[in-house]
Scaffold this motif. Structure first.
Motif, short mmCIF file in Angstrom:
data_model
loop_
_atom_site.label_atom_id
_atom_site.label_comp_id
_atom_site.label_asym_id
_atom_site.label_seq_id
_atom_site.Cartn_x
_atom_site.Cartn_y
_atom_site.Cartn_z
N ASP A 134 0.83 -1.23 -0.02
CA ASP A 134 0.04 -0.10 -0.13
C ASP A 134 0.86 1.33 0.11
OD1 ASP A 134 0.95 -0.81 2.54
OD2 ASP A 134 -0.91 0.47 3.46
N LEU A 135 2.28 1.28 0.05
CA LEU A 135 3.17 2.20 0.10
C LEU A 135 3.91 2.06 -1.38
CD1 LEU A 135 4.26 2.50 3.71
CD2 LEU A 135 2.64 3.64 2.61
N THR A 136 4.03 3.07 -2.12
CA THR A 136 4.58 2.70 -3.43
C THR A 136 6.04 2.71 -2.89
OG1 THR A 136 5.02 5.11 -3.97
CG2 THR A 136 2.91 4.03 -4.63
N PRO A 137 6.86 2.08 -4.06
CA PRO A 137 8.27 1.98 -4.04
C PRO A 137 8.91 3.41 -4.09
CG PRO A 137 7.47 0.37 -5.37
CD PRO A 137 6.40 1.16 -5.16
N VAL A 138 8.29 4.36 -4.91
CA VAL A 138 8.71 5.69 -4.88
C VAL A 138 8.81 6.23 -3.58
CG1 VAL A 138 8.44 8.08 -5.72
CG2 VAL A 138 8.36 5.87 -7.36
N TRP A 139 7.68 6.31 -2.88
CA TRP A 139 7.51 6.74 -1.55
C TRP A 139 8.59 6.20 -0.55
CZ3 TRP A 139 6.14 10.65 1.48
CH2 TRP A 139 5.86 10.51 2.63
N LEU A 140 8.56 4.89 -0.39
CA LEU A 140 9.72 4.18 0.34
C LEU A 140 11.12 4.76 0.04
CD1 LEU A 140 8.08 0.61 0.24
CD2 LEU A 140 7.82 2.34 2.13
N THR A 141 11.43 5.14 -1.04
CA THR A 141 12.67 5.55 -1.59
C THR A 141 12.75 6.93 -0.71
OG1 THR A 141 12.70 4.37 -3.60
CG2 THR A 141 14.15 6.30 -3.44
N GLU A 142 11.83 7.96 -1.16
CA GLU A 142 11.66 9.19 -0.43
C GLU A 142 11.80 9.12 0.93
OE1 GLU A 142 12.33 11.86 -2.30
OE2 GLU A 142 12.33 10.82 -4.06
N ALA A 143 11.13 8.23 1.86
CA ALA A 143 11.07 8.00 2.90
C ALA A 143 12.64 7.61 3.52
CB ALA A 143 10.18 7.05 3.55
N LEU A 144 13.40 6.96 2.67
CA LEU A 144 14.58 6.41 3.26
C LEU A 144 15.50 7.62 3.00
CD1 LEU A 144 16.45 4.22 4.05
CD2 LEU A 144 16.66 3.57 1.40
N TYR A 145 15.25 8.25 1.94
CA TYR A 145 16.40 9.51 1.82
C TYR A 145 16.13 10.60 3.14
CZ TYR A 145 17.31 8.56 -2.97
OH TYR A 145 17.79 8.02 -4.23
N GLY A 146 14.80 10.85 3.30
CA GLY A 146 14.40 11.63 4.65
C GLY A 146 15.12 11.19 5.91
N LEU A 147 14.89 9.70 6.07
CA LEU A 147 15.47 9.02 7.40
C LEU A 147 17.04 9.47 7.24
CD1 LEU A 147 13.17 6.06 7.75
CD2 LEU A 147 13.34 8.12 9.30
N PHE A 148 17.71 9.04 6.20
CA PHE A 148 18.99 9.40 6.05
C PHE A 148 19.49 10.72 6.79
CE2 PHE A 148 20.03 6.26 2.35
CZ PHE A 148 20.05 5.17 3.21
N ALA A 149 18.97 11.60 5.89
CA ALA A 149 18.85 13.11 6.48
C ALA A 149 18.93 13.49 8.01
CB ALA A 149 18.17 14.00 5.47
N SER A 150 17.64 12.76 8.34
CA SER A 150 17.27 13.29 9.75
C SER A 150 18.24 12.31 10.58
CB SER A 150 15.67 12.77 9.90
OG SER A 150 14.88 13.24 9.41
N GLY A 151 18.54 11.25 10.46
CA GLY A 151 19.52 10.51 11.11
C GLY A 151 20.99 11.17 11.36
N ALA A 152 21.50 11.43 10.08
CA ALA A 152 22.71 12.30 10.15
C ALA A 152 22.41 13.28 11.10
CB ALA A 152 23.04 12.54 8.59
N TRP A 153 21.62 14.30 10.86
CA TRP A 153 21.32 15.32 11.75
C TRP A 153 21.13 15.18 13.35
CZ3 TRP A 153 17.68 17.31 7.52
CH2 TRP A 153 18.20 18.03 6.64
N ALA A 154 20.77 14.21 13.56
CA ALA A 154 20.46 14.02 14.94
C ALA A 154 21.68 13.30 15.47
CB ALA A 154 19.33 12.80 15.03
N VAL A 155 22.50 12.59 14.86
CA VAL A 155 23.78 11.99 15.16
C VAL A 155 24.84 13.22 15.52
CG1 VAL A 155 25.68 10.69 14.70
CG2 VAL A 155 23.45 9.59 14.36
N LEU A 156 24.89 14.10 14.31
CA LEU A 156 25.76 15.13 14.38
C LEU A 156 25.48 16.08 15.68
CD1 LEU A 156 27.66 16.59 12.75
CD2 LEU A 156 26.10 17.97 11.43
N GLU A 157 24.11 16.25 15.90
CA GLU A 157 23.96 17.31 17.01
C GLU A 157 24.05 16.63 18.30
OE1 GLU A 157 20.17 18.98 16.10
OE2 GLU A 157 21.28 20.15 14.15
N GLY A 158 24.36 15.37 18.30
CA GLY A 158 24.34 14.51 19.50
C GLY A 158 23.21 14.24 20.11
N ARG A 159 21.99 14.25 19.66
CA ARG A 159 20.60 13.80 20.13
C ARG A 159 20.63 12.37 20.00
NH1 ARG A 159 18.22 17.79 16.53
NH2 ARG A 159 17.51 16.07 15.54
N VAL A 160 21.16 11.77 18.97
CA VAL A 160 21.05 10.24 19.04
C VAL A 160 22.55 9.73 18.98
CG1 VAL A 160 20.44 8.55 17.32
CG2 VAL A 160 18.94 10.45 17.60
#
Length: 183
Positions: A134-160
């Motif tokens: 029910d989630l398109t492969p394109v949506w999953l791809t975009e979600a993965l990019y967003g998680l990469f970015a969010s994860g990198a920022w959270a780690v960089l700022e010491g929140r994760v």
């Protein structure tokens, strides 16, 4: 002495990941070169960002190759991909915010190649019954990019914690945020 272009780009990436508004003077200082030398090799911020884009795409393509996306289960391939992309996640987070890279006719075709490969992985996972349909492969791809970015920022700022980058991304993307009742 010859300019070590890779060193300059990696220094710029490290700085711009932490401070996306850094000036060319700050980039030059971070790379240990003069502003004039930086400008001889990169006519301005746009040229520098375009060079960083090429580096980011190359690193992503290398990560996709190393992750062996066609081997084993799609879930395992996603886990390998997140692991392989982690060293470049900060650069990707910076590039993700650079709108000029994704607008107009000058968009680098490398992004389309990356999208195609990751989308094919999610499609394979759907076809094998591993992933929701029910989630398109394109949506999953975009979600993965967003998680990469969010994860990198959270780690960089010491929140994760950095050691949680892979686990958090894979679990949220593939498991979702809803708590499931144990049967």
């Amino acid at each position: 002495m010859a300019l070590d272009r890779d060193h300059v780009l990696r220094s710029a990436a490290a700085l711009l990941t932490r401070k996306s508004t850094a000036t060319m003077d700050e980039v030059a200082r971070a790379a240990g070169i003069s502003r004039a030398t930086l400008h001889r090799h990169f006519a301005g911020r746009d040229a520098l960002v375009r060079a960083l884009e090429a580096l980011g795409i190359a690193e992503c393509e290398a990560a996709l190759d190393a992750a062996r996306l066609d081997e084993g289960s799609a879930r395992d391939a996603v886990t390998r991909l997140v692991h392989e992309i982690e060293p470049a996640a900060g650069l990707l987070a910076f590039l993700y915010t650079e709108n000029q890279l994704f607008e107009g006719e000058e968009q680098n075709e490398g992004w389309a190649r990356l999208d195609e490969r990751i989308t094919a992985l999610f499609r394979r996972g759907q076809e094998s019954g591993e992933f929701r349909i029910d989630l398109t492969p394109v949506w999953l791809t975009e979600a993965l990019y967003g998680l990469f970015a969010s994860g990198a920022w959270a780690v960089l700022e010491g929140r994760v914690a950095g050691k949680d980058f892979q686990f958090n991304i894979v679990e949220l993307l593939l498991g979702g945020a809803l708590r499931r009742e144990e049967s």
